[in-house]
Write a protein that holds these residues in place. Structure first.
Motif, PDB file in Angstrom:
ATOM      1  N   ILE A 122       0.784  -1.045   0.152  1.00  8.15           N
ATOM      2  CA  ILE A 122       0.135  -0.021   0.025  1.00  8.15           C
ATOM      3  C   ILE A 122       0.731   1.330   0.021  1.00  8.15           C
ATOM      4  CG2 ILE A 122      -1.526   1.239   1.355  1.00  8.15           C
ATOM      5  CD1 ILE A 122      -2.850  -1.396   2.236  1.00  8.15           C
ATOM      6  N   ILE A 146       2.511   1.579  -3.444  1.00  5.68           N
ATOM      7  CA  ILE A 146       1.594   2.146  -4.718  1.00  5.68           C
ATOM      8  C   ILE A 146       1.232   3.353  -4.269  1.00  5.68           C
ATOM      9  CG2 ILE A 146      -0.767   1.748  -5.289  1.00  5.68           C
ATOM     10  CD1 ILE A 146      -0.466  -1.476  -5.173  1.00  5.68           C
ATOM     11  N   VAL A 188      -3.051  -3.716  -7.709  1.00  9.32           N
ATOM     12  CA  VAL A 188      -3.715  -3.774  -6.337  1.00  9.32           C
ATOM     13  C   VAL A 188      -4.143  -5.144  -5.965  1.00  9.32           C
ATOM     14  CG1 VAL A 188      -5.742  -2.904  -5.072  1.00  9.32           C
ATOM     15  CG2 VAL A 188      -4.619  -1.524  -6.720  1.00  9.32           C
TER      16      VAL A 188
END
Length: 222
Positions: A61, A64, A80
């Protein structure tokens, strides 16, 4: 078109599961050492808690989010899902697979994990639905700097390895084995999986002749 869509997502999902299985096998054989990113995940787990898979997701996370801020582009759905599914499956397989009780067992489990990891990457990358967050940030740095993929990959892994080692993550000969051989296995598995996927999409063996002398371009970047 629908057939190709379904098959690509099937390959993607199966590849993620196989990759996570390989990672879990190497973690079970961690007395030999594990890959740089998993050294970091395990180190965080040992110091803070949660689970190895949860740390894989949380770091994904962060990565990204950072790439979105830099590139100003939303992440691909594949990136994702890669982040989420790999972490979930790592925890599932870590729970299911027993710890080897002997050193020969540790060695066998670890080496099996390295091979399985290489084929997992080949299967999911063949689907061409988006790389994982770690590979995404690697490619972003390559595009920004013009440095080679191998140079950027080694640099990132050295930084990650140093942090993971500082947190007490397991480093050993297995760390070197994963660094040296997983990429080589991917170079074999990716063209094989790409060809198999194309043959399944075509519904016949026509693509075998067409691609026999033209392996996937993706293999050149790994």
């Amino acid at each position: 078109m629908k057939r190709a869509y379904v098959l690509r997502w099937l390959f993607f999902t199966v590849g993620i599961m196989v990759l996570a299985l390989g990672i879990s096998l190497t973690i079970k054989g961690q007395r030999l050492g594990i890959s740089p990113w998993d050294v970091l995940h395990v180190g965080l787990y040992q110091q803070i808690g949660l689970s190895v898979g949860t740390w894989a997701i949380l770091l994904g996370i962060v990565i990204i989010g950072g790439t979105v801020l830099v590139t100003k582009k939303p992440p691909r759905i594949g990136a994702v899902l890669n982040m989420l599914l790999v972490g979930i499956f790592i925890d599932v397989f870590n729970w299911l697979i027993p710890e080897p009780s002997t050193m020969p067992g540790v060695i066998a489990v670890f080496l099996a994990g390295v091979i399985v990891m290489g084929y997992g990457v080949g299967i999911y990358v063949a689907a061409n639905l988006g790389a994982g967050p770690r590979d995404t940030v690697m490619m972003m740095i390559v595009e920004k700097t013009g440095w080679s993929i191998s140079k950027v990959r080694r640099g990132i892994e050295l930084v990650v390895l140093a942090i993971g080692w500082g947190l007490g993550g397991p480093i050993g000969v297995g760390t070197i084995i994963t660094a040296l051989f997983v990429g080589s296995i991917v170079n074999l598995s990716l063209p094989q999986c790409t060809l198999l996927l194309q043959r399944l999409i075509d519904g016949n063996g026509a693509s075998l002749t067409r691609h026999r002398h033209h392996p996937s371009e993706n293999a050149k970047s790994l």
